[in-house]
Write an enzyme that holds these catalytic residues in place. Structure first.
Site, PDB file in Angstrom:
ATOM      1  N   LYS A   1      -2.295 -36.797   3.155  1.00  0.00           N
ATOM      2  CA  LYS A   1      -3.048 -35.827   2.351  1.00  0.00           C
ATOM      3  C   LYS A   1      -4.069 -36.555   1.479  1.00  0.00           C
ATOM      4  CE  LYS A   1       0.636 -32.408   2.185  1.00  0.00           C
ATOM      5  NZ  LYS A   1       1.916 -32.064   1.555  1.00  0.00           N
TER       6      LYS A   1
ATOM      7  N   GLN B   1       5.190 -31.701  -3.554  1.00  0.00           N
ATOM      8  CA  GLN B   1       5.738 -31.893  -2.212  1.00  0.00           C
ATOM      9  C   GLN B   1       7.205 -31.447  -2.170  1.00  0.00           C
ATOM     10  OE1 GLN B   1       3.978 -32.900   0.462  1.00  0.00           O
ATOM     11  NE2 GLN B   1       5.741 -32.763   1.812  1.00  0.00           N
TER      12      GLN B   1
ATOM     13  N   ASP C   1      -0.968 -24.636  -2.231  1.00  0.00           N
ATOM     14  CA  ASP C   1       0.037 -24.333  -1.205  1.00  0.00           C
ATOM     15  C   ASP C   1       0.150 -22.825  -0.958  1.00  0.00           C
ATOM     16  OD1 ASP C   1       1.365 -26.446   0.090  1.00  0.00           O
ATOM     17  OD2 ASP C   1       2.552 -26.925  -1.692  1.00  0.00           O
TER      18      ASP C   1
HETATM   19  N1  GUN Z   1       6.755 -30.185   2.701  1.00  0.00           N
HETATM   20  C1  GUN Z   1       6.527 -29.996   4.016  1.00  0.00           C
HETATM   21  N2  GUN Z   1       5.447 -29.202   4.178  1.00  0.00           N
HETATM   22  C2  GUN Z   1       4.990 -28.895   2.957  1.00  0.00           C
HETATM   23  C3  GUN Z   1       3.891 -28.123   2.477  1.00  0.00           C
HETATM   24  O1  GUN Z   1       3.112 -27.529   3.223  1.00  0.00           O
HETATM   25  N3  GUN Z   1       3.733 -28.059   1.134  1.00  0.00           N
HETATM   26  C4  GUN Z   1       4.584 -28.683   0.279  1.00  0.00           C
HETATM   27  N4  GUN Z   1       4.367 -28.553  -1.018  1.00  0.00           N
HETATM   28  N5  GUN Z   1       5.619 -29.405   0.684  1.00  0.00           N
HETATM   29  C5  GUN Z   1       5.811 -29.509   2.022  1.00  0.00           C
END
Ligand code: GUN
Length: 280
Positions: free
Chosen positions: A50, A94, A117
């Site tokens: 990311k 996350q 998100d």
């Molecule tokens: N963990 C796995 N996929 C995601 C996601 O799309 N967002 C977040 N915040 N955590 C994750």
């Protein structure tokens, strides 16, 4: 029939290039903060990817690393600090979080305008009500893939397999907002193969390796496989038995290289969207 393979890496590259062009035209640099609690190796890889993708698009990305034993109060204080930081347009905590921290409480503490998100209850509600908000990245990525294939969504019979808060439910809401006729099928659905066979657009998001077989698919259907599972031989497989499905479908996403790359691309898109809306 042999299905057209929908290359998510190419579509994600197009989305990322469009984001970079928007950023370059903004006159300011959007900021994304990713909060990583603990040392889960899979999460660390996601977070690094990311960070890199954000930097490549011209977004100022920072990773806030907190120890696994940080505790909920300290994490909430960190979220409050990022909410108040004017250089931060997007906040992503996350998941999963260590046990002892309530993820719902943490997500609800994020400023909904910075919730890239799309997990905050206000954004979930906005999507359910068909109002503008921030939309979860993976279902948004699926919509971008469908747009890239040129499939006509309005009026189409769409079946979403799975009802998770992160993929299935928002996916159904997005397809409905695009005027599809939407069925949500799940583990308690009486006859899953029959429901899937009705789909002109099938989105599989159940996390069960190769659950969807070739004879579950209508000839010519567009099949989007959100699953990422480790098969018995450690190979990455989706929720769809790819070779069988590709022999029947009109178009299909592979695993890996289908939906996966779209999630980060749409996170960047959401960050720019949040940055622009916050400054209006
Ligand atoms: N963990 C796995 N996929 C995601 C996601 O799309 N967002 C977040 N915040 N955590 C994750």
């Amino acid at each position: 029939m042999t299905a057209r393979i929908i290359d998510g890496r190419i579509v994600a590259g197009t989305v990322r290039a469009a984001v970079a062009a928007r950023v370059a035209a903004l006159g300011f640099q959007p900021g994304l903060a990713v909060v990583l609690v603990g040392e889960d190796p899979a999460s660390a890889v996601y977070v690094r990817n990311k960070d890199r993708a954000a930097a490549a698009a011209g977004i100022a990305a920072q990773t806030v690393r907190l120890p696994a034993d940080v505790g909920e109060a300290a994490l909430l204080a960190e979220v409050a600090r990022l909410n108040a930081d004017p250089s931060v347009d997007g906040i992503l905590v996350q998941l999963p979080l260590p046990s002892g921290i309530d993820p719902q409480r943490v997500v609800a503490a994020i400023d909904p305008g910075k919730d890239v998100d799309g997990f905050h209850p206000l954004n979930v509600g906005a999507l359910a009500a068909g109002q503008p908000g921030l939309v979860p990245c993976t279902p948004l990525g699926v919509m971008r893939l469908l747009e890239a294939v040129g499939v006509r969504i309005a009026g189409a019979r769409a079946v979403v397999l799975g009802r998770s808060a992160i993929v299935g439910r928002p996916m159904a809401a997005l397809l409905l907002a695009a005027d599809a006729t939407v069925t949500v099928a799940h583990s308690r659905t009486r006859d899953l193969p029959a429901e899937c066979r009705r789909a002109e657009i099938l989105v599989a998001a159940v996390g069960r390796p190769e659950l969807v077989r070739g004879d579950w698919i209508a000839p010519g259907a567009v099949v989007i496989d959100v699953g990422i599972n480790r098969g018995a031989d450690k190979r990455l497989v989706g929720d769809v038995a790819f070779a069988e499905a590709a022999a029947v479908a009109g178009a299909i996403t592979p695993v890996p290289g289908g939906v996966g790359p779209m999630t980060i691309a749409c996170l960047l898109e959401n960050t720019v969207t949040a940055a622009v809306r916050r400054r209006r």
